[in-house]
Enzyme design. Structure first.
Site, PDB file in Angstrom:
ATOM      1  N   ARG A  93     -10.310 -11.475   2.121  1.00 34.89           N
ATOM      2  CA  ARG A  93     -11.166 -12.539   1.585  1.00 34.89           C
ATOM      3  C   ARG A  93     -10.459 -13.895   1.626  1.00 34.89           C
ATOM      4  NH1 ARG A  93     -11.659  -9.303  -3.978  1.00 34.89           N
ATOM      5  NH2 ARG A  93     -11.376  -7.621  -2.477  1.00 34.89           N
ATOM      6  N   LYS A 138       0.846  -1.201   0.000  1.00 41.24           N
ATOM      7  CA  LYS A 138       0.000   0.000   0.000  1.00 41.24           C
ATOM      8  C   LYS A 138       0.877   1.247   0.000  1.00 41.24           C
ATOM      9  CE  LYS A 138      -3.909  -1.768   2.734  1.00 41.24           C
ATOM     10  NZ  LYS A 138      -4.962  -1.638   1.730  1.00 41.24           N
TER      11      LYS A 138
END
Ligand code: BES
Ligand code: MN
Ligand code: ZN
Length: 516
Positions: free
Chosen positions: A372, A298
């Site tokens: 996920r 990120k």
């Protein structure tokens, strides 16, 4: 924290502050004399005059704080506007705003006569409640108290003494004692309502503290210890699995994410077992204790608050604390997959293929879509363990922040269950907005070499796409997914919540279970 019921009339209420909710255009003298004819008429007339002068009409959320100069038994009075159609949200606002105002007040406790007066140097705030036109007194009490306790929260662990001496950051209840009084409530009912409100508010504050901790402290191991503490204090079963046990269970998807981190992963399972329960509800939480993105790193700005990527896990732990205290009628299983997402030298590569617990293969095209991956195995585990329905909660996508801001959480999955969860949230002001899981979103998750890939095309229905990925692991059981990436963290104070981690979901999840 304890709250008390004062079973006497207004002229006997000895308080530093009396909080009185007022309907729109209500006659103040009439109101107070109807509640207690022994209050000074002159003092009441003065209050009415000043209120008129200051434009206080009782419209929703209006506040007026007045000193009483010893002409009434309470030192100060706070008039709080209910408007003409009061609801739970105005009582929540009242609780929160009064708490904030009290935190900023200086001064000593009203001197009380009689023995033992010195022992308690805390100041006293008393709320007067009455059954309303629209709202039962129980609901008013519950909302006001819950918000009050939430708004007093502050995380001072890492403040040095000098900063702690600054009165605003001092723990609130060392300075203030809280009581309620009124007519239309029995003491038994009061005890029942307050225990529920306090359980939820305390657990939410506990969750907020877990989120507030720095990521170097709140590691997966630490999270597991906190889970043990909760289980021990509230008589829940707990099992914490380490790397080897997780490997044995075949959780390749979860372990893939954990590969880049030095901190060992933990798989945490708590159980509240109720005899003759008609079903078992599973609460599944995302416990990424820090999300750097992994090799799909990120940028600095997006990474700044990524300690809150375990807010789903914190919500589940908070809910289990409430459940352990209030003992609902159904069995509940909490499942938390906890790991960091780091770009260590053994980290997942974009392009790697993982095998999940249920045998599905996943091509990892973006290591930052890690939530996920760990939830897939956690959901699968919950179903193997006999869950009849699954609610997962996760800071899953930046896309939900874009879509709904920090106002509402995204909710996806089975309509019936979603409806019930949303209603549970409504009682506590936790908002949801349903997002679709159209079959077309599956197209974007097709991999050339595996059953699925973990991230769809950037900028296209990111939240639904993530929901669709999870759906692949739910075996068509009743399931909803709560995306709290937006609401899990706020940058400025908002109603009953101070800036920082919000503990969003603790109240909704526990309310849902209590409703069963
Ligand atoms: N933890 C983030 C989601 C997030 C974003 C939470 C902003 C809170 C605030 C999640 O793991 C993530 O990185 N999601 C990616 C998915 C993408 C790579 C498909 C995202 O939303 O950018
Ligand atoms: Mn991520
Ligand atoms: Zn994440």
């Amino acid at each position: 924290m304890k709250v008390h019921w004062q079973n006497h009339t207004l002229s006997k209420v000895e308080a530093d502050v009396l909080v009185m909710p007022i309907y729109l255009n209500e006659d103040l003298v009439k109101l107070f004399t109807s509640l207690d004819k022994n209050l000074s008429k002159a003092a009441l007339a003065l209050i009415k005059d000043v209120a008129h002068e200051d434009g206080f009409t009782g419209k929703t959320g209006q506040q007026l704080w007045l000193p009483t100069y010893d002409n009434l038994p309470f030192k100060k009075i706070c008039l709080y506007g209910l408007g003409s159609n009061e609801d739970q949200s105005v009582y929540r606002k009242m609780g929160a705003q009064v708490a904030r105002k009290l935190s900023s007040l200086n001064g000593a406790a009203k001197s009380k006569s009689g023995a033992g007066a010195k022992a308690n140097s805390r100041r006293q705030v008393t709320f007067y409640l009455r059954s309303g036109k629209n709202l039962a007194i129980e609901k008013a009490l519950e909302s006001a108290l819950e918000a009050f306790v939430l708004a007093t929260y502050s995380f001072v662990k890492y403040k040095t003494q000098t900063a702690k001496d600054d009165s605003a950051s001092q723990p609130f209840f060392t300075k203030w004692a809280v009581s309620f009084t009124g007519k239309d409530l029995t003491e038994a009912k009061f005890a029942q309502v307050t225990s529920r409100a306090l359980a939820m508010a305390d657990a939410t504050n506990m969750a907020r503290a877990l989120i507030a901790e720095p990521p170097a402290y709140m590691t997966p191991s630490r999270l597991a210890l906190e889970a043990r503490r909760i289980a021990k204090d509230h008589d829940l079963d707990i099992k914490v699995m380490d790397q080897t046990q997780i490997e044995k269970l075949g959780m390749g998807s979860f372990l893939g994410v954990a590969r880049g981190a030095k901190e060992p992963p933990k798989f945490i399972v708590l159980k509240y077992n109720k005899a003759k329960s008609k079903k078992t509800v599973a609460l599944v939480g995302k416990g990424i204790t820090f999300d750097s993105g992994g090799l799909s790193l990120k940028p600095a700005q997006s990474m700044e608050h990524m300690k809150y990527d375990m807010a789903g896990a914190a919500a589940v732990l908070g809910a289990m604390q409430v459940i352990g205290q209030l003992k609902p009628k159904v069995s509940v299983m909490a499942v938390i997959a906890a790991t960091e997402n780091m770009p260590g030298d053994n980290a997942l590569h974009p392009g790697d293929v993982l095998v999940s617990m249920n045998g599905k293969t996943i091509e990892v095209n973006n290591t930052d879509a890690e939530g996920r991956l760990i939830l897939a195995d956690a959901i699968c585990y919950a179903l193997r363990e006999g869950a009849d329905e699954v609610i997962d909660i996760a800071t899953l996508t930046g896309a939900v922040v874009t879509a709904l801001g920090r106002v509402a959480a995204g909710i996806m999955g089975h309509d019936d269950l979603a409806q019930k969860v949303m209603e549970s949230g409504k009682e506590h002001g936790e908002k949801f907005w349903q997002l679709p899981l159209f079959d077309e979103y599956k197209e974007g998750l097709k991999s050339d070499i595996a059953d699925l890939k973990n991230a769809g095309s950037r900028g296209e229905a990111g939240s639904s796409s993530a929901g669709m990925f999870l759906k692949e692991f739910t075996e068509s059981k009743p399931w909803v997914h709560l995306d709290i990436a937006g609401v899990g963290w706020i940058d400025r104070d908002k109603d009953e919540l101070n800036k920082g981690g919000t503990g969003f979901g603790v109240r909704t999840l526990s309310q849902y279970v209590l409703n069963q």
